[in-house]
Design an enzyme around this catalytic site. Structure first.
Site, PDB file in Angstrom:
ATOM      1  CG  HIS A   1     100.045 -46.288  61.118  1.00 18.59           C
ATOM      2  ND1 HIS A   1     101.291 -46.729  60.771  1.00 18.59           N
ATOM      3  CD2 HIS A   1      99.468 -47.312  61.797  1.00 18.59           C
ATOM      4  CE1 HIS A   1     101.472 -47.953  61.207  1.00 18.59           C
ATOM      5  NE2 HIS A   1     100.366 -48.336  61.847  1.00 18.59           N
TER       6      HIS A   1
ATOM      7  CE  LYS B   1      91.822 -54.732  56.198  1.00 20.52           C
ATOM      8  NZ  LYS B   1      92.051 -55.867  55.283  1.00 20.52           N
TER       9      LYS B   1
END
Length: 887
Positions: free
Chosen positions: A161, A556
């Protein structure tokens, strides 16, 4: 405000640095490297650069310490007065400074660890595996504690990532400086040697200054694989067996190394690097095959060198250490297979039977690496069998120190890493599987995507055949929303190889990411275990099942408070279901480095998990800067693994499980109130009309996508009109750059306010590990925010309502965290971290002011100015280095 005199400036800087309570050795290192950087700026920077850096540095320190609007305005005015070229140089200078400070802090950690280890009774023993075993023995008895120790498993999974903002060339330069700093410690008593070391440091810092800080191109997936391999080569290959040895030393005392070890290898490495294709079109089946090959090359080379080193040292004469019958038989087999080499080795070692064998085993490992079929090992189990023949022969001949010393460490390495090094895991989005299966069942010509997905299953079968079933057997399904999403993987695997092909052995791992998916998880699991392929695999593995939980998207989705509560509830329900079904559950935690993505101290998070959700097994993702921070230095890696493994062992102690269970029940009403209030507050922000475009305007979110951080795209789609397509990393990264860190704290203040009872909340903080971990992590996140800087970013958006909402929640959360924790300011209970934040903050402010001037220019322009864009990206890299996390 009037310009400060040089004396006044020195006084301001001196008073600030004196107030940080830095250990003297560390203070000396900072001063030395800082002065060397200053010399480089004078010699290699443009005229007046050093003076401009000092002007801005002094101004931001003054603004940080007296907090007056005039002082802040003066610092901002200095940053705005620079030409773009000068601002570029100043940003690079502060970034270099942060790299040096980070290095000094790491060096100080290593220094402290070594000092502790040098003492007869290590001060860090309280959170070591050995201490956890002793504590657990007192609760469940030594026999049960030993069983749990010997089934312990810590499984970090390295991902690619894109959260490491610095170039690999920069990282390499810093590692060279780290070596020089070590040498300098040893040279302090020799003036001439110290001067030579400082001269080399000056050269290295000059190289660091002259090295372009930004990558010109995104790394390829293969580049990412090789970057992770550097950590294995430099650290993990030797650090992991050292962890086992430390535990065995503590448990067996002086007998350790002279009899069979108590500890069994409990570290298993995983990797998504080269296997994670969710949203990354550059990770193909070919890349996955190459990734496995590169990893195998590295581990086999490491094993070969270790065997050669051990073999050369086994100069035990047959008269003093006679070989066992099994060793004689093994020699005969090896000699028949490799006659010329055996003859040469026997000539050089005529009466050293154990040495001869291990040297021939090294040749077989080399043959495995070069794919020499006549000599190669079929799998690591055959190598282990041969090594144990040598070990048993040594022990029977009265040489236990040789049997259980370095040879045991080689055995541990083979057991931990096999011939594959890390278990390569595949990840793909459930929607991709559904689309491909529809094509396959339709029976027509297949798309490129479908061909690629099917080829992947054939590659997995190939990797299992070549490197063993552990090499690549886990298949993670992103956004699992039904049992069919998991069953589809098995159907595609069968379709890929056809009726006559070998179907790869797969453990299909559901990944529950959103708030709704977490709540649906227990029902989906109850359904999937009824599918034939899952039942068959459960039976084959002794009813073992792995389930992955996503921290990033859930945060999120509903905000950090509701996400943490939902994750706890999901774990509790899944663990209870697994217990009822007689399933050995492993929960795989998809934690990021940043606090908004489940980051923070792993050991405290483990101890706060629900009962039976750990049970001696902990698996998590490690990514970006976290990989190098936790595993880049051997001493730190050993300490980190020891701590996390200790927490994993302690999590299942009856006292810990009882504390978590009782606290969760006692404060269920608090959790319910916090959940509802925090979600409502979070939705008021993120579901407001125009929020997505406002977010993109008040943060450098769009520009972050231009950074060549990793091979993976920053967004699943092209638009920022919807947050659903924005990945969690840029969501967190952008808020961090704006010095708001919203993803790590937003909603907690409202949640605590909804409960309202300060005394009860303080009691909950003391008694409820989940709340304590949540509040402590928010405290760390808030400590890196700056309301003055944040306000400047929020003013870019022309939405006073949203800006005020953020600032009000920031102040409310800060106030409640301080009240609940009982301190006078943030991080009062964590003086080392508090010192680090305070020491860095004014210097980060300098970079933030440079970033703001670039961002304003870009927002005002009809077309992006490449020079301003570059300046912004330089500041992004610098702020990331200063705050020490990105996403």
């Amino acid at each position: 405000m009037q310009e400060l005199t040089q004396t006044q400036a020195i006084d301001i800087v001196g008073r600030f640095e004196a107030g940080q309570e830095i250990p003297e050795e560390m203070r000396g290192d900072v001063r030395m490297l800082g002065s060397l950087l200053g010399r480089v700026l004078r010699e290699s920077g443009s005229e007046g650069l050093f003076e401009d850096v000092e002007r801005l540095r002094t101004a931001t320190i003054q603004a940080y310490t007296d907090e007056t609007p005039e002082a802040f305005a003066k610092a901002a005015g200095i940053a705005d007065s620079f030409t773009v070229e000068r601002a570029d140089e100043v940003a690079r200078a502060f970034t270099c400074y942060f790299h040096l400070v980070n290095l000094v802090e790491e060096h100080q950690r290593v220094r402290i660890l070594r000092e502790r280890d040098a003492r007869p009774e290590r001060q860090d023993a309280a959170d070591s595996v050995a201490a956890a075993f002793t504590h657990l023995s007192g609760e469940v008895g030594e026999e049960t504690a030993l069983q749990r120790l010997q089934s312990l498993r810590f499984h970090p999974v390295f991902t690619a990532h894109p959260t490491e903002a610095r170039r690999r060339a920069i990282s390499t330069s810093i590692r060279r400086l780290a070596t020089l700093l070590e040498e300098h410690d040893g040279a302090v008593r020799s003036g001439a040697q110290a001067r030579r070391t400082q001269r080399r440091m000056l050269e290295e810092i000059d190289t660091l200054w002259r090295t372009a800080p930004l990558r010109s191109e995104k790394p390829s997936p293969t580049d990412e694989v090789r970057a992770v391999m550097a950590v294995f080569d430099d650290t993990l290959f030797t650090a992991v067996p050292h962890v086992y040895r430390r535990v065995d030393d503590a448990l067996q005392g002086a007998a350790s190394g002279g009899r069979p070890p108590v500890v069994r290898p409990f570290v298993r490495l995983g990797s998504w690097v080269g296997g994670d294709r969710d949203g990354n079109p550059f990770v193909t089946a070919s890349v996955t095959r190459k990734a496995a090959g590169i990893a195998s090359e590295h581990v086999l080379l490491g094993l070969e060198r270790a065997a050669l080193r051990i073999g050369r040292g086994l100069t035990l004469d047959a008269a003093t250490t006679p070989p066992s019958d099994a060793l004689v038989a093994l020699w005969q087999r090896l000699k028949d297979a490799d006659e010329d080499a055996a003859k040469e080795i026997a000539t050089r070692s005529p009466d050293e039977p154990h040495r001869r064998i291990v040297l021939l085993l090294a040749r077989k490992i080399a043959a495995t690496r070069t794919r020499n079929a006549d000599l190669a090992y079929r799998d690591p189990e055959h190598l282990l069998s041969d090594l144990r023949v040598v070990q048993d022969s040594l022990a029977a001949a009265g040489a236990p120190r040789q049997a259980y010393g370095h040879l045991q460490q080689l055995i541990w390495q083979v057991e931990s890493f096999g011939f594959h090094l890390a278990e390569l895991e595949v990840r793909q989005h459930s929607a991709v599987h559904r689309a491909v299966l529809a094509e396959v069942e339709a029976g027509g010509a297949l798309s490129d995507q479908a061909e690629e997905v099917l080829e992947l299953f054939r590659v997995i079968a190939f990797l299992q055949e070549r490197y063993g079933p552990r090499a690549a057997g886990r298949y993670v399904v992103s956004f699992t929303q039904s049992a069919d999403d998991l069953a589809t993987v098995h159907r595609l695997a069968r379709a890929a190889v056809g009726p006559a092909g070998t179907v790869p052995v797969l453990d299909v791992v559901p990944l529950f990411e959103t708030f709704a998916d977490l709540r649906a998880a227990p029902g989906i699991l109850a359904e999937i275990v009824e599918h034939e392929e899952f039942r068959t695999r459960l039976d084959a593995t002794g009813r073992r099942l792995e389930v992955m939980l996503g921290y990033s998207d859930s945060s999120k989705d509903v905000g950090p408070v509701a996400a943490n509560l939902a994750l706890y509830e999901a774990q509790a329900e899944i663990a209870a279901w697994a217990d009822r079904e007689g399933i050995e559950l492993t929960l795989f935690h998809g934690r990021g480095g940043a606090l908004g993505r489940g980051g923070g101290p792993a050991n405290s998070a483990i101890l706060a998990q629900p009962p039976h959700s750990v049970d001696g097994r902990f698996k998590l993702t490690e990514q970006g800067e976290v990989i190098f921070a936790r595993y880049g230095d051997p001493a730190i890696a050993i300490r980190h693994i020891d701590q996390v493994a200790a927490a994993t062992l302690m999590a299942s102690a009856p006292s810990n499980e009882q504390r978590n269970s009782e606290a969760a029940a006692r404060y269920a009403d608090v959790a319910e109130a916090m959940d509802a209030a925090s979600r409502e507050r979070f939705f008021a922000l993120v579901k407001a009309d125009g929020f997505a475009s406002w977010f993109a305007r008040v943060t450098p979110m769009e520009e972050i996508g231009l950074l060549a951080l990793g091979s993976r795209p920053a967004r699943r789609g092209l638009s920022v009109e919807s947050l659903e397509d924005l990945r969690a990393i840029p969501w967190v990264f952008a808020w961090t750059q704006a010095r708001i860190n919203l993803a790590g704290w937003f909603g907690l203040g409202t949640a605590l306010e909804a409960v309202g009872d300060e005394d009860r909340l303080r009691a909950a903080y003391r008694e409820w590990p989940l709340l304590r971990t949540l509040v402590d992590n928010v405290g760390m996140s808030l400590a890196k925010t700056d309301a003055r800087i944040a306000r400047q970013y929020l003013d870019l958006g022309d939405r006073d309502d949203l800006a005020q909402l953020v600032l009000d929640e920031l102040e409310l959360t800060r106030s409640w965290v301080i009240r609940v924790t009982g301190g006078e300011q943030l991080l009062d209970g964590k003086p080392v971290l508090q010192r680090a934040v305070k020491m860095r903050s004014p210097y980060v402010d300098a970079l933030s002011l440079i970033q703001l001037r670039a961002l304003r220019a870009l927002r005002a322009a009809e077309t992006p100015d490449p020079e301003q864009q570059r300046l912004l990206l330089l500041s992004v890299s610098g702020v990331a280095a200063g705050l020490q996390n990105t996403g």
